[in-house]
Design a protein around this motif. Structure first.
Motif, PDB file in Angstrom:
ATOM      1  N   THR A  34       0.835  -1.198   0.000  1.00 11.05           N
ATOM      2  CA  THR A  34       0.000   0.000   0.000  1.00 11.05           C
ATOM      3  C   THR A  34       0.872   1.250   0.000  1.00 11.05           C
ATOM      4  OG1 THR A  34      -1.693  -1.167   1.276  1.00 11.05           O
ATOM      5  CG2 THR A  34      -1.859   1.233   1.178  1.00 11.05           C
ATOM      6  N   ASP A  35       0.522   2.202  -0.856  1.00  8.23           N
ATOM      7  CA  ASP A  35       1.173   3.508  -0.820  1.00  8.23           C
ATOM      8  C   ASP A  35       0.076   4.581  -0.837  1.00  8.23           C
ATOM      9  OD1 ASP A  35       0.285   3.661  -3.441  1.00  8.23           O
ATOM     10  OD2 ASP A  35       2.251   3.223  -4.324  1.00  8.23           O
ATOM     11  N   GLU A  36       0.437   5.797  -1.122  1.00  8.24           N
ATOM     12  CA  GLU A  36      -0.533   6.896  -1.059  1.00  8.24           C
ATOM     13  C   GLU A  36      -1.569   6.833  -2.181  1.00  8.24           C
ATOM     14  OE1 GLU A  36       1.770  10.421  -1.140  1.00  8.24           O
ATOM     15  OE2 GLU A  36       2.577  10.168   0.880  1.00  8.24           O
ATOM     16  N   LYS A  37      -1.258   6.086  -3.242  1.00 12.72           N
ATOM     17  CA  LYS A  37      -2.147   6.071  -4.402  1.00 12.72           C
ATOM     18  C   LYS A  37      -2.965   4.799  -4.541  1.00 12.72           C
ATOM     19  CE  LYS A  37       0.645   9.166  -7.285  1.00 12.72           C
ATOM     20  NZ  LYS A  37       1.334   9.305  -8.589  1.00 12.72           N
ATOM     21  N   ARG A  38      -2.414   3.677  -4.068  1.00 16.58           N
ATOM     22  CA  ARG A  38      -3.042   2.408  -4.409  1.00 16.58           C
ATOM     23  C   ARG A  38      -2.758   1.336  -3.362  1.00 16.58           C
ATOM     24  NH1 ARG A  38       1.259   3.648  -7.309  1.00 16.58           N
ATOM     25  NH2 ARG A  38       0.031   4.617  -8.960  1.00 16.58           N
ATOM     26  N   SER A  39      -3.579   0.303  -3.439  1.00 17.65           N
ATOM     27  CA  SER A  39      -3.366  -0.902  -2.633  1.00 17.65           C
ATOM     28  C   SER A  39      -3.255  -2.078  -3.602  1.00 17.65           C
ATOM     29  CB  SER A  39      -4.524  -1.119  -1.663  1.00 17.65           C
ATOM     30  OG  SER A  39      -4.370  -2.345  -0.983  1.00 17.65           O
ATOM     31  N   ILE A  40      -2.174  -2.833  -3.490  1.00 12.65           N
ATOM     32  CA  ILE A  40      -1.922  -3.945  -4.411  1.00 12.65           C
ATOM     33  C   ILE A  40      -1.892  -5.248  -3.623  1.00 12.65           C
ATOM     34  CG2 ILE A  40      -0.341  -4.925  -6.125  1.00 12.65           C
ATOM     35  CD1 ILE A  40       0.756  -2.100  -6.558  1.00 12.65           C
ATOM     36  N   ILE A  41      -2.687  -6.198  -4.061  1.00 12.09           N
ATOM     37  CA  ILE A  41      -2.707  -7.530  -3.447  1.00 12.09           C
ATOM     38  C   ILE A  41      -2.207  -8.537  -4.480  1.00 12.09           C
ATOM     39  CG2 ILE A  41      -4.139  -9.334  -2.432  1.00 12.09           C
ATOM     40  CD1 ILE A  41      -6.052  -7.145  -1.515  1.00 12.09           C
ATOM     41  N   VAL A  42      -1.186  -9.296  -4.093  1.00  8.75           N
ATOM     42  CA  VAL A  42      -0.622 -10.317  -4.982  1.00  8.75           C
ATOM     43  C   VAL A  42      -0.753 -11.676  -4.308  1.00  8.75           C
ATOM     44  CG1 VAL A  42       1.447 -11.177  -6.142  1.00  8.75           C
ATOM     45  CG2 VAL A  42       1.003  -8.725  -6.050  1.00  8.75           C
ATOM     46  N   GLU A  43      -1.314 -12.634  -5.035  1.00  5.53           N
ATOM     47  CA  GLU A  43      -1.408 -14.017  -4.571  1.00  5.53           C
ATOM     48  C   GLU A  43      -0.698 -14.916  -5.575  1.00  5.53           C
ATOM     49  OE1 GLU A  43      -5.641 -13.857  -2.109  1.00  5.53           O
ATOM     50  OE2 GLU A  43      -5.505 -14.976  -4.008  1.00  5.53           O
ATOM     51  N   ILE A  44       0.160 -15.790  -5.065  1.00 11.35           N
ATOM     52  CA  ILE A  44       0.910 -16.713  -5.915  1.00 11.35           C
ATOM     53  C   ILE A  44       0.673 -18.129  -5.410  1.00 11.35           C
ATOM     54  CG2 ILE A  44       3.167 -17.377  -6.812  1.00 11.35           C
ATOM     55  CD1 ILE A  44       4.161 -14.587  -6.251  1.00 11.35           C
ATOM     56  N   LYS A  45       0.272 -19.015  -6.303  1.00 15.26           N
ATOM     57  CA  LYS A  45       0.147 -20.423  -5.945  1.00 15.26           C
ATOM     58  C   LYS A  45       0.840 -21.277  -7.010  1.00 15.26           C
ATOM     59  CE  LYS A  45      -4.510 -20.879  -7.953  1.00 15.26           C
ATOM     60  NZ  LYS A  45      -5.911 -21.279  -7.672  1.00 15.26           N
ATOM     61  N   SER A  46       1.407 -22.366  -6.573  1.00 14.30           N
ATOM     62  CA  SER A  46       2.157 -23.216  -7.500  1.00 14.30           C
ATOM     63  C   SER A  46       1.853 -24.684  -7.220  1.00 14.30           C
ATOM     64  CB  SER A  46       3.663 -22.965  -7.366  1.00 14.30           C
ATOM     65  OG  SER A  46       4.116 -23.326  -6.070  1.00 14.30           O
ATOM     66  N   VAL A  47       1.899 -25.487  -8.281  1.00 16.49           N
ATOM     67  CA  VAL A  47       1.694 -26.930  -8.187  1.00 16.49           C
ATOM     68  C   VAL A  47       2.749 -27.613  -9.067  1.00 16.49           C
ATOM     69  CG1 VAL A  47      -0.773 -26.789  -7.688  1.00 16.49           C
ATOM     70  CG2 VAL A  47       0.001 -26.855 -10.066  1.00 16.49           C
TER      71      VAL A  47
END
Length: 294
Positions: free
Chosen positions: A14-27
Motif C-alpha cells: 500500500t502507498d498513497e495512491k493504491r493498494s496492491i494484493i498479490v497471490e501466488i500459488k504453485s503446483v
C-alpha cells in the motif's frame, strides 16, 4: 536444500495512491509455467514480474493473481466526447420532429447517454507502478518460498528414510544370496541321489560345476553395489546439494528401479523375490515423492 513445487503466498502493498494484493500459488509441473492475471492497464510490467518469479521459483506451474484497489482520485480523469453527444442531440432532435414531439432535450439527460462522459484512468508512471507491483510480488514470493522450503524439508526426511529402508532390504538380499547357491547345490545332490540311488557315488565335481554355473547366473553383487551407489547419490543430492534438481532425482530413481528389476530376474528364491518386491515398492514411493521436488 530440497524445495517442494507446491505452495501459496499472499502479500499486500500500500502507498498513497493504491493498494496492491498479490497471490501466488504453485503446483507440480515438469517445466516452468508462469501465468499472470492482472488488469490489462498494467500489462507493461508482466515480463518483469515473471522474471522476478523465475529467480525464486525455478520449476512448477505458477499462477499469479494481482488486484489493484483504492485508486486515488487524482488517478482518474473524466473525458467528454463532444462528437458522440452531438450525434445523440441531432438524432433526438430529428426523432422529435418526425413524431411531432416537444424538443425537451436536457443537459442532464444528454450527459447520461452511453459514452458521452467516461471516466478514464490517468496516464500511469510505468516505472513507479512497476516498482510497486514488484514490491508486492516480492512479498508474496517470500511467503510461498517459505512454504515450499518447509514442505521440501519434509520430503527430504521421507526420501532419506526410504533410502535407508532400501539399503536394509538390499543387505538382506546380499546375505541371502550365498545361501541360495548352497541350497541349490544340496537340492542337486539330493536329486541325483534319487535318480541313481544311494549305492552309486555322487559325482561331486559335476555338482560343484553345476552349482558354480548357477551361482554365476544368479550373481547380484554388481547390482547390489550399483544400487548402494545410487542410494548414496540420492542422499547427497537431498542433503548436500545447494539446489537439488528434481529431474536428476527422477533419472536416479529410474536407475534404481533398473537394478531392482535385474536383481529380481536373477533371484531364484522366493524370499529374495519378496524382498525385491518390497524394494520396488519403496522406489515407487520415492518416485512419487520426487515429482513434487523443484
Amino acid at each position: 536444500m530440497v524445495k517442494s513445487m507446491t505452495g501459496f503466498g499472499r502479500s499486500e502493498y500500500t502507498d498513497e495512491k493504491r493498494s496492491i494484493i498479490v497471490e501466488i500459488k504453485s503446483v507440480n509441473h515438469r517445466y516452468s509455467d508462469i501465468s499472470v492475471r492482472m488488469p490489462r492497464r498494467y500489462s507493461f510490467a508482466e515480463d518483469k514480474i515473471k522474471n522476478a518469479v523465475k529467480e525464486t521459483l525455478r520449476r512448477g506451474k505458477v499462477d499469479i493473481s494481482i488486484l489493484v484497489e483504492n485508486i486515488a482520485e487524482s488517478d482518474v480523469n473524466v473525458k467528454l466526447n463532444t462528437m458522440i453527444a452531438r450525434q445523440y442531440y441531432d438524432n433526438l432532435k430529428e426523432l422529435a420532429g418526425e413524431f411531432g414531439l416537444d424538443n425537451n432535450i436536457t443537459l442532464q439527460f444528454l450527459a447520461t447517454l452511453p459514452d458521452v462522459m467516461k471516466s478514464m484512468p490517468d496516464v500511469e508512471d510505468e516505472e513507479e507502478m512497476t516498482k510497486a507491483l514488484l514490491a508486492a510480488t516480492d512479498g508474496a514470493l517470500a511467503k510461498i518460498d517459505e512454504m515450499r522450503t518447509a514442505e521440501g524439508a519434509k520430503l527430504a526426511e521421507d526420501l532419506i528414510m526410504r533410502g535407508e529402508t532400501i539399503r536394509m532390504l538390499a543387505k538382506k538380499i546380499e546375505q541371502r544370496s550365498p545361501l541360495v547357491t548352497k541350497a541349490y547345490e544340496e537340492k542337486l545332490r539330493e536329486r541325483i541321489t534319487e535318480l541313481v540311488g544311494k549305492n552309486v557315488a555322487v559325482p561331486e565335481d559335476r555338482i560343484l560345476v553345476e552349482a558354480g554355473i548357477f551361482a554365476d547366473k544368479c550373481a547380484i553383487d554388481e547390482e547390489i553395489t550399483r544400487l548402494g551407489s545410487h542410494l548414496i547419490q540420492l542422499e547427497n543430492i537431498v542433503t548436500k546439494s545447494t539446489q537439488p534438481d528434481g529431474k536428476k532425482l527422477d533419472f536416479l530413481v529410474q536407475e534404481m528401479n533398473r537394478e531392482a528389476n535385474t536383481i529380481g530376474s536373477k533371484a531364484n528364491d522366493v524370499s529374495m523375490a519378496q524382498i525385491v518386491v518390497n524394494i520396488k515398492s519403496e522406489i515407487e514411493k520415492i518416485r512419487e515423492q520426487i515429482q513434487n521436488i523443484e
